[in-house]
Design a protein around this motif. Structure first.
Motif: not given
Lengths: 109, 284
Positions: B147-151, B162-170, B129-140
């Motif tokens: 990994v799933v990135q939420i902005n 939003i976490v529920a949706r991320a879990i589905n994607a993950l 979870g970050d406000q912007e960018t997928d920099n952390d997701a790239q590192r993971i």
């Protein structure tokens, strides 16, 4: 900043309950430990209420003082700071009031 | 019977409140003829004292009849969604941890090392979870973990939906660990349950040792505290014992571990904790 989404939530809940009726007053209960600043909620309320059945409604906020209960000896007392110690020496204090974040009531026109 | 006014008409439900459904259509023309002429003809001829406490509390709740009691928890919707997430995790025997800290405490570095050193034994998924960018997701992603990135955009915290949706994607596998790296913020993530088994707070030695006192909500909500960047201790005025004492004063049941995600110091304790808790999740 999170008060905006909290307040939008409050308006949405009340508007859903009210249906098409106009709401003239909303009363909230906010504990002093809830990490919600009442003044920010007041500030956001007018913005969020605009264009809804809550527009121009009076917002009342009851702030709840934090109370703790010692898990060792059972004593209850006001929590001045969060880092407290009971008279019996225990630091295992449960917070029994002060975390409230509740819509108590609404008044319909 | 109406719990607000005590009347008992059974008209159509209209207003439904959280759980209690105070709901009816009353036109409240209460003409309560309280002509209180209680004729207390107690002709007590006893010669001993009876403690008759006739406390006739005929309170006619002077409230406006248009006042509707709601008693609704403002976070109820989030909490309900969080419980669904929790059920999903339990069903798959997934240990879900909500990582909370200020920005720059080393959450992502901690995850990188954890995945590198534990990933061969336990499947690990990450929700970033970050406000912007997928920099952390790239590192993971570079570690090979799912990994799933939420902005969150303007949002300062993650919420359960939003976490529920991320879990589905993950789509985490059974018996895996899911780390939910919350937005770097020590205030509001404390309020929002995501369905995790435990919140893990991370505090780095470059921050003040009084951080637990300044942000008590977060340290009270957490079950684990990782004090990160201990490799920097020789160069800092940070008093780690004072920091731990402060944290325990706020939350006596906090499990505290001192680590360096960069150097690997103390990480074994963290891995042991993870392994113990994947077998027996921290709380139901």
């Amino acid at each position: 900043m999170h008060e905006l989404s909290i307040t939008a939530n409050i308006v949405a809940i009340v508007a859903e309950k009210a249906g098409s009726q106009r709401v003239v007053r909303v009363k909230l209960e906010i504990g002093e430990l809830s990490a919600i600043v009442p003044d920010s909620v007041r500030f956001c309320f007018d913005v969020c209420a605009k264009g809804t059945v809550l527009e121009d409604a009076v917002l009342e906020i009851d702030q709840i003082k934090p109370r703790g209960k010692c898990q060792s000896c059972g004593a209850e007392f006001d929590l001045e700071l969060m880092a407290v110690k009971c008279k019996c020496g225990s630091v295992d204090i449960a917070c029994i009031a002060g975390n409230e974040l509740k819509i108590k009531e609404m008044e319909i026109a | 019977m109406c719990t607000t006014c005590g009347c008992s008409d059974n008209a159509e439900p209209r207003l439904v409140s959280g759980g209690e459904s105070h709901s009816h259509e009353h036109s409240h023309s209460h003409s309560h003829e309280h002509s209180h002429d209680h004729e207390h003809t107690h002709s007590h001829s006893h010669d001993h004292e009876h403690g008759h406490d006739h406390d006739h509390s005929h309170e006619l709740t002077a409230k406006s009849h248009n006042t509707i009691q709601l008693e609704q928890d403002i976070l109820a919707k989030n909490n309900l969604l969080a419980m669904r997430n929790r059920g999903f995790f339990e069903g798959r025997k997934v240990l879900a941890l909500n990582l909370v800290s200020s920005p720059g405490s080393g959450k992502t570095a901690l995850l990188e090392r954890t995945i590198n050193e534990l990933g061969a034994q336990i499947a690990i998924g990450v929700i970033e979870g970050d406000q912007e960018t997928d920099n952390d997701a790239q590192r993971i992603k570079a570690t090979g973990a799912k990994v799933v990135q939420i902005n969150t955009g303007a949002g300062c915290h993650l919420e359960a939906d939003i976490v529920a949706r991320a879990i589905n994607a993950l789509d985490p596998t059974n018996n895996s660990i899911v780390f939910i790296e919350n937005v770097g913020n020590l205030v509001c993530p404390a309020l929002f349950d995501l369905g995790e088994q435990a919140k893990v707070a991370i505090l780095s030695t470059t921050e003040g040792e009084d951080k637990p006192l300044k942000y008590p909500h977060m340290f009270r909500a957490a079950q684990v505290l990782l004090i990160n960047k201990i490799d920097l201790l020789p160069y800092l005025k940070f008093d780690i014992n004072k920091c731990i004492a402060n944290a325990l004063a706020i939350n006596p049941s906090l499990k505290v571990m001192a680590v360096s995600a960069q150097e690997g110091t103390g990480m074994q304790l963290w891995y042991d904790w993870l392994k113990a808790n994947i077998l027996a999740p921290a709380r139901g």
